[in-house]
Each structure stands twice: as structure tokens, then as C-alpha cells.
Write a protein that holds these residues in place. Structure first.
Motif, PDB file in Angstrom:
ATOM      1  N   LEU A 108       0.831  -1.099   0.125  1.00 55.27           N
ATOM      2  CA  LEU A 108       0.097   0.035   0.049  1.00 55.27           C
ATOM      3  C   LEU A 108       0.761   1.445   0.079  1.00 55.27           C
ATOM      4  CD1 LEU A 108      -2.938  -0.955   2.186  1.00 55.27           C
ATOM      5  CD2 LEU A 108      -2.926  -0.552  -0.098  1.00 55.27           C
ATOM      6  N   LYS A 109       1.898   1.270   0.888  1.00 57.37           N
ATOM      7  CA  LYS A 109       2.986   2.419   0.636  1.00 57.37           C
ATOM      8  C   LYS A 109       3.394   2.548  -0.539  1.00 57.37           C
ATOM      9  CE  LYS A 109       7.239   3.706   2.337  1.00 57.37           C
ATOM     10  NZ  LYS A 109       8.720   3.011   2.257  1.00 57.37           N
ATOM     11  N   ASN A 110       3.819   1.585  -1.364  1.00 58.77           N
ATOM     12  CA  ASN A 110       4.307   1.783  -2.696  1.00 58.77           C
ATOM     13  C   ASN A 110       3.156   2.199  -3.680  1.00 58.77           C
ATOM     14  OD1 ASN A 110       6.846   0.882  -1.641  1.00 58.77           O
ATOM     15  ND2 ASN A 110       6.543  -1.301  -2.264  1.00 58.77           N
ATOM     16  N   THR A 111       2.110   1.778  -3.757  1.00 57.54           N
ATOM     17  CA  THR A 111       0.919   1.997  -4.500  1.00 57.54           C
ATOM     18  C   THR A 111       0.698   3.480  -4.198  1.00 57.54           C
ATOM     19  OG1 THR A 111       0.063  -0.155  -4.001  1.00 57.54           O
ATOM     20  CG2 THR A 111      -1.531   1.744  -4.803  1.00 57.54           C
ATOM     21  N   ARG A 112       0.648   3.853  -3.106  1.00 57.63           N
ATOM     22  CA  ARG A 112       0.443   5.463  -2.732  1.00 57.63           C
ATOM     23  C   ARG A 112       1.556   6.381  -3.577  1.00 57.63           C
ATOM     24  NH1 ARG A 112      -1.232   3.592   2.453  1.00 57.63           N
ATOM     25  NH2 ARG A 112       0.870   3.773   3.194  1.00 57.63           N
ATOM     26  N   GLU A 113       2.939   5.734  -3.516  1.00 52.66           N
ATOM     27  CA  GLU A 113       3.909   6.361  -4.435  1.00 52.66           C
ATOM     28  C   GLU A 113       3.870   6.537  -5.806  1.00 52.66           C
ATOM     29  OE1 GLU A 113       7.348   4.439  -2.921  1.00 52.66           O
ATOM     30  OE2 GLU A 113       7.250   5.172  -0.957  1.00 52.66           O
ATOM     31  N   VAL A 114       3.084   5.358  -6.374  1.00 50.32           N
ATOM     32  CA  VAL A 114       2.782   5.316  -7.585  1.00 50.32           C
ATOM     33  C   VAL A 114       1.744   6.218  -8.035  1.00 50.32           C
ATOM     34  CG1 VAL A 114       1.782   3.783  -9.552  1.00 50.32           C
ATOM     35  CG2 VAL A 114       3.536   2.786  -8.322  1.00 50.32           C
ATOM     36  N   LYS A 115       0.674   6.238  -7.099  1.00 51.14           N
ATOM     37  CA  LYS A 115      -0.504   7.135  -7.410  1.00 51.14           C
ATOM     38  C   LYS A 115       0.075   8.390  -7.403  1.00 51.14           C
ATOM     39  CE  LYS A 115      -5.007   8.312  -5.640  1.00 51.14           C
ATOM     40  NZ  LYS A 115      -5.987   8.035  -4.652  1.00 51.14           N
ATOM     41  N   LEU A 116       0.677   8.906  -6.625  1.00 50.28           N
ATOM     42  CA  LEU A 116       1.481  10.365  -6.504  1.00 50.28           C
ATOM     43  C   LEU A 116       1.989  10.660  -7.590  1.00 50.28           C
ATOM     44  CD1 LEU A 116       2.621  10.717  -2.963  1.00 50.28           C
ATOM     45  CD2 LEU A 116       0.811  11.973  -3.871  1.00 50.28           C
TER      46      LEU A 116
END
Length: 125
Positions: A108-116
Motif C-alpha cells: 500500500l505504501k508503494n501504491t501510494r507512491e505510484v499514485k502520486l
């Protein structure tokens, strides 16, 4: 056992076909059979197929005891930068009564980074 052998040998289509054939014959696949096919889907990059199998697994009354299968599907979605796919899988995990583990939280942390990054790309366009 046959499904797991197909999956281990990279024959994901044969594993899925065998799972479907079992169901058509009225044989209920085991949790291990689903897990093997979900892993095979992930190995060939088919996150949507893995998510579909997780849903199907629940519909036939099977429940994973941990997050590993869900995490595998989320990682596959993330490898394609499919943020919404990750979020759909997390929602399914929670609807199945499971809690995020440390791997889920890292995904989820990595997903938030991708989303940003995606949002920044859109803002520049």
C-alpha cells in the motif's frame, strides 16, 4: 496435485483449465488448488485473473487464513501500475475478514507512491 504441478511448471493455462474442469464435474477444488492457480496467474502477470479467483474462492465457501494470496495479486497489479486494482484487492481482503499484514502495508505504501507519480504526470500534461 495436478493443478499444483501445472502451476509449478509454468503451465498456468493448464492449471486454470484443470480447475474449471473439476468444477464442471462437480468436484470442489481445495484452497491449495486455488492458491496454485492464483500464483500461476501472478507469474504470467494476470492480476485480474487472480482477483477473479479470489472472489470465486469465497463464493464457493473457501477462505484464506492469511493475506499471502491477496498480497500476490496486489503485487501483480502494482507491477502494472494499476492502483485501482490494488485497492480493489485490499477491499476484497477486508471483506473476507482479514487484516493487512506487514507485506500488505508495504504494498500500500508503494501504491501510494505510484499514485502520486501518476497524479504528477497528469498535472504536468
Amino acid at each position: 496435485v495436478v493443478i499444483e504441478a501445472y502451476a509449478r511448471n509454468g503451465q498456468s493455462k493448464d492449471a486454470l483449465s484443470t480447475l474449471k474442469d473439476m468444477q464442471q464435474r462437480g468436484i470442489k477444488p481445495t484452497l491449495n488448488a486455488y492458491q496454485a492457480v492464483i500464483l500461476a496467474c501472478a507469474e504470467r502477470g494476470d492480476a485480474k485473473g487472480g482477483l477473479s479467483l479470489l472472489k470465486e474462492m469465497q463464493s464457493v465457501g473457501l477462505r484464506a487464513g492469511c493475506c499471502s494470496m491477496y498480497n500476490t495479486v496486489m503485487k501483480t497489479f502494482l507491477s502494472h501500475n494499476d492502483v485501482q486494482g490494488v485497492y480493489r484487492t485490499v477491499a476484497l481482503l477486508k471483506s473476507h475478514g482479514l487484516r493487512s499484514d506487514s507485506t500488505t502495508k508495504e504494498i500500500l505504501k508503494n501504491t501510494r507512491e505510484v499514485k502520486l507519480r501518476q497524479e504528477k504526470t497528469i498535472a504536468k500534461a
